[in-house]
Design a protein around this motif. Structure first.
Motif, PDB file in Angstrom:
ATOM      1  N   GLU A  75      -2.823   1.165   5.591  1.00  0.00           N
ATOM      2  CA  GLU A  75      -3.715   2.222   5.119  1.00  0.00           C
ATOM      3  C   GLU A  75      -4.012   3.229   6.223  1.00  0.00           C
ATOM      4  O   GLU A  75      -4.029   4.432   5.985  1.00  0.00           O
ATOM      5  N   VAL A  76      -4.229   2.724   7.437  1.00  0.00           N
ATOM      6  CA  VAL A  76      -4.520   3.612   8.562  1.00  0.00           C
ATOM      7  C   VAL A  76      -3.322   4.497   8.862  1.00  0.00           C
ATOM      8  O   VAL A  76      -3.462   5.711   9.055  1.00  0.00           O
ATOM      9  N   SER A  77      -2.113   3.923   8.866  1.00  0.00           N
ATOM     10  CA  SER A  77      -0.934   4.733   9.156  1.00  0.00           C
ATOM     11  C   SER A  77      -0.662   5.730   8.032  1.00  0.00           C
ATOM     12  O   SER A  77      -0.237   6.858   8.284  1.00  0.00           O
ATOM     13  N   GLU A  78      -0.913   5.330   6.779  1.00  0.00           N
ATOM     14  CA  GLU A  78      -0.751   6.270   5.665  1.00  0.00           C
ATOM     15  C   GLU A  78      -1.747   7.418   5.783  1.00  0.00           C
ATOM     16  O   GLU A  78      -1.386   8.581   5.588  1.00  0.00           O
ATOM     17  N   CYS A  79      -2.999   7.094   6.116  1.00  0.00           N
ATOM     18  CA  CYS A  79      -4.005   8.149   6.275  1.00  0.00           C
ATOM     19  C   CYS A  79      -3.666   9.046   7.459  1.00  0.00           C
ATOM     20  O   CYS A  79      -3.901  10.255   7.392  1.00  0.00           O
ATOM     21  N   ALA A  80      -3.103   8.477   8.502  1.00  0.00           N
ATOM     22  CA  ALA A  80      -2.717   9.302   9.652  1.00  0.00           C
ATOM     23  C   ALA A  80      -1.657  10.317   9.236  1.00  0.00           C
ATOM     24  O   ALA A  80      -1.730  11.491   9.601  1.00  0.00           O
ATOM     25  N   ALA A  81      -0.687   9.881   8.444  1.00  0.00           N
ATOM     26  CA  ALA A  81       0.373  10.779   7.976  1.00  0.00           C
ATOM     27  C   ALA A  81      -0.185  11.828   7.015  1.00  0.00           C
ATOM     28  O   ALA A  81       0.149  13.011   7.099  1.00  0.00           O
ATOM     29  N   ILE A  82      -1.058  11.392   6.104  1.00  0.00           N
ATOM     30  CA  ILE A  82      -1.664  12.317   5.137  1.00  0.00           C
ATOM     31  C   ILE A  82      -2.529  13.343   5.862  1.00  0.00           C
ATOM     32  O   ILE A  82      -2.485  14.542   5.565  1.00  0.00           O
ATOM     33  N   THR A  83      -3.297  12.879   6.837  1.00  0.00           N
ATOM     34  CA  THR A  83      -4.168  13.774   7.603  1.00  0.00           C
ATOM     35  C   THR A  83      -3.344  14.752   8.434  1.00  0.00           C
ATOM     36  O   THR A  83      -3.689  15.937   8.531  1.00  0.00           O
ATOM     37  N   ALA A  84      -2.247  14.277   9.009  1.00  0.00           N
ATOM     38  CA  ALA A  84      -1.367  15.168   9.780  1.00  0.00           C
ATOM     39  C   ALA A  84      -0.772  16.247   8.874  1.00  0.00           C
ATOM     40  O   ALA A  84      -0.684  17.416   9.269  1.00  0.00           O
TER      41      ALA A  84
ATOM     42  N   VAL B 252      -8.261  13.476   0.008  1.00  0.00           N
ATOM     43  CA  VAL B 252      -9.485  13.005  -0.641  1.00  0.00           C
ATOM     44  C   VAL B 252      -9.162  11.890  -1.634  1.00  0.00           C
ATOM     45  O   VAL B 252      -9.817  10.842  -1.635  1.00  0.00           O
ATOM     46  N   ASP B 253      -8.132  12.077  -2.454  1.00  0.00           N
ATOM     47  CA  ASP B 253      -7.763  11.071  -3.464  1.00  0.00           C
ATOM     48  C   ASP B 253      -7.385   9.731  -2.839  1.00  0.00           C
ATOM     49  O   ASP B 253      -7.665   8.676  -3.402  1.00  0.00           O
ATOM     50  N   GLU B 254      -6.743   9.781  -1.679  1.00  0.00           N
ATOM     51  CA  GLU B 254      -6.317   8.543  -1.016  1.00  0.00           C
ATOM     52  C   GLU B 254      -7.439   7.907  -0.193  1.00  0.00           C
ATOM     53  O   GLU B 254      -7.248   6.854   0.404  1.00  0.00           O
TER      54      GLU B 254
END
Length: 87
Positions: free
Chosen positions: A7-16, A54-56
């Motif tokens: 989840e953290v790595s997915e959020c890092a990619a989404i945030t980037a 936001v959705d994720e």
């Protein structure tokens, strides 16, 4: 723990992705330089990456200091439509 790391790595990619699209859109707004892309496309990329973030659950509207009405206008296309009227 593996799920949390994912989840953290997915959020890092989404945030980037969000940061990149936001920077490109802000540059366009500030300088008119679209980097060869259409301004409306830059706006729509910004809107979709914001919605994904936001959705994720990577950031909340309060984290972004954004009101629900403002968010709704961005994700439903109103914001980008209004922006194109100004150009």
């Amino acid at each position: 723990c593996e799920d949390e790391a994912k989840e953290v790595s997915e959020c890092a990619a989404i945030t980037a992705d969000f940061t990149s699209s936001m920077n490109a859109f802000n540059t366009y707004l500030e300088t008119g330089d679209s980097g060869g892309e259409d301004g409306k496309d830059l706006c729509e990329n910004y809107a979709s990456s914001l919605q994904e973030m936001v959705d994720e659950g990577c950031m909340s509207l309060s984290d972004l200091e954004m009101e629900q009405e403002e968010y709704n206008m961005i994700v439903d296309g109103t914001f980008c439509s209004l922006l194109s009227l100004m150009n």
